[in-house]
Write a protein that holds these residues in place. Structure first.
Motif, PDB file in Angstrom:
ATOM      1  N   VAL A   1       0.834  -1.214   0.000  1.00 61.79           N
ATOM      2  CA  VAL A   1       0.000   0.000   0.000  1.00 61.79           C
ATOM      3  C   VAL A   1       0.865   1.259   0.000  1.00 61.79           C
ATOM      4  N   ALA A   2       1.947   1.248   0.768  1.00 61.53           N
ATOM      5  CA  ALA A   2       2.816   2.421   0.888  1.00 61.53           C
ATOM      6  C   ALA A   2       3.861   2.403  -0.223  1.00 61.53           C
ATOM      7  N   ASN A   3       3.412   2.231  -1.434  1.00 63.31           N
ATOM      8  CA  ASN A   3       4.316   2.171  -2.584  1.00 63.31           C
ATOM      9  C   ASN A   3       4.730   3.581  -3.005  1.00 63.31           C
ATOM     10  N   PRO A   4       5.710   3.705  -3.898  1.00 61.94           N
ATOM     11  CA  PRO A   4       6.194   5.036  -4.278  1.00 61.94           C
ATOM     12  C   PRO A   4       5.109   5.989  -4.783  1.00 61.94           C
ATOM     13  N   ALA A   5       4.157   5.497  -5.557  1.00 62.29           N
ATOM     14  CA  ALA A   5       3.107   6.385  -6.068  1.00 62.29           C
ATOM     15  C   ALA A   5       2.276   6.961  -4.922  1.00 62.29           C
ATOM     16  N   THR A   6       1.948   6.117  -3.944  1.00 61.73           N
ATOM     17  CA  THR A   6       1.181   6.578  -2.784  1.00 61.73           C
ATOM     18  C   THR A   6       1.985   7.590  -1.980  1.00 61.73           C
ATOM     19  N   VAL A   7       3.245   7.282  -1.739  1.00 66.38           N
ATOM     20  CA  VAL A   7       4.095   8.173  -0.951  1.00 66.38           C
ATOM     21  C   VAL A   7       4.272   9.513  -1.656  1.00 66.38           C
ATOM     22  N   LEU A   8       4.493   9.500  -2.958  1.00 66.99           N
ATOM     23  CA  LEU A   8       4.658  10.762  -3.695  1.00 66.99           C
ATOM     24  C   LEU A   8       3.369  11.587  -3.687  1.00 66.99           C
ATOM     25  N   ALA A   9       2.223  10.920  -3.799  1.00 67.34           N
ATOM     26  CA  ALA A   9       0.942  11.635  -3.738  1.00 67.34           C
ATOM     27  C   ALA A   9       0.746  12.260  -2.353  1.00 67.34           C
ATOM     28  N   MET A  10       1.091  11.502  -1.316  1.00 68.92           N
ATOM     29  CA  MET A  10       0.970  12.039   0.047  1.00 68.92           C
ATOM     30  C   MET A  10       1.932  13.206   0.261  1.00 68.92           C
ATOM     31  N   ALA A  11       3.146  13.097  -0.251  1.00 68.15           N
ATOM     32  CA  ALA A  11       4.123  14.177  -0.102  1.00 68.15           C
ATOM     33  C   ALA A  11       3.644  15.444  -0.805  1.00 68.15           C
ATOM     34  N   ALA A  12       3.044  15.295  -1.987  1.00 73.57           N
ATOM     35  CA  ALA A  12       2.510  16.460  -2.706  1.00 73.57           C
ATOM     36  C   ALA A  12       1.388  17.118  -1.917  1.00 73.57           C
ATOM     37  N   ARG A  13       0.524  16.305  -1.331  1.00 71.25           N
ATOM     38  CA  ARG A  13      -0.591  16.855  -0.546  1.00 71.25           C
ATOM     39  C   ARG A  13      -0.080  17.545   0.714  1.00 71.25           C
ATOM     40  N   ILE A  14       0.904  16.955   1.366  1.00 73.46           N
ATOM     41  CA  ILE A  14       1.484  17.577   2.565  1.00 73.46           C
ATOM     42  C   ILE A  14       2.111  18.916   2.207  1.00 73.46           C
ATOM     43  N   ALA A  15       2.840  18.975   1.097  1.00 75.21           N
ATOM     44  CA  ALA A  15       3.456  20.240   0.671  1.00 75.21           C
ATOM     45  C   ALA A  15       2.389  21.298   0.422  1.00 75.21           C
ATOM     46  N   GLU A  16       1.292  20.898  -0.206  1.00 77.70           N
ATOM     47  CA  GLU A  16       0.180  21.826  -0.468  1.00 77.70           C
ATOM     48  C   GLU A  16      -0.416  22.336   0.844  1.00 77.70           C
ATOM     49  N   LEU A  17      -0.621  21.442   1.796  1.00 69.41           N
ATOM     50  CA  LEU A  17      -1.189  21.835   3.085  1.00 69.41           C
ATOM     51  C   LEU A  17      -0.233  22.726   3.872  1.00 69.41           C
ATOM     52  N   GLU A  18       1.070  22.430   3.805  1.00 67.81           N
ATOM     53  CA  GLU A  18       2.052  23.273   4.488  1.00 67.81           C
ATOM     54  C   GLU A  18       2.067  24.675   3.886  1.00 67.81           C
TER      55      GLU A  18
END
Length: 170
Positions: A79-96
């Motif tokens: 589940v925590a594959n690179p695509a998921t992690v990159l999507a989460m990182a993009a969302r975190i950057a947006e929220l920050e």
């Protein structure tokens, strides 16, 4: 803008690691030759499946390797594959980014000297930040920052400094 860390890693660290991992898609392979073994596999650049982790069920003889502790680890890794992690990182950057702008707006409301104003103008392809003294006299201020939150902070610092110079209360 501040850089947060997540379990000791910055978003840039996490994104770099995910970008270097086998891109996937990642799946859980429950059809191995042994009923006590489960593995996670990822499709590599050539479309071949590559094992990224193997776990043995407790009854099937666990090893002490972190990757072999349980089948749950394999499910999580898939589940925590690179695509998921990159999507989460993009969302975190947006929220920050959003949080930084919100913090700058709150700081302006709290710290601007009486009568001073920061004005943000948005239009297609541009955003400008203007600073005004009391009675609408515009004040120039220097800002080499590209981030809107940082420009607002620069305007606040200029207002506080000029207000003090003029004998006002910051």
């Amino acid at each position: 803008m501040t850089s947060h860390t997540y379990a000791g890693h910055t978003l840039a660290d996490i994104e770099a690691a995910a970008a270097q991992a086998t891109p996937g898609p990642w799946i859980v392979n429950k059809t191995t030759k042994s009923p006590t073994v489960r593995s996670a596999a990822a499709a590599n650049h050539y479309g071949k499946w590559v094992r990224v982790c193997t776990a043995k069920n407790p009854d099937g003889g666990l090893s002490d390797s972190p990757c072999d502790r349980s089948a749950n680890n394999v499910d999580y890794i898939a589940v925590a594959n690179p695509a998921t992690v990159l999507a989460m990182a993009a969302r975190i950057a947006e929220l920050e980014h959003d949080a930084a702008l919100n913090a700058a707006a709150n700081r302006a409301c709290r710290d601007l000297p009486n009568g001073w104003q920061v004005e943000i103008t948005l239009e297609r392809g541009a955003v400008t930040v203007a600073l005004y003294k009391p009675w609408s006299q515009q004040v120039g201020f220097d800002s080499d920052n590209e981030a809107l939150a940082d420009k607002v902070s620069d305007a606040i610092e200029t207002a506080i400094a000029e207000s003090k110079q003029e004998g006002g209360v910051a």
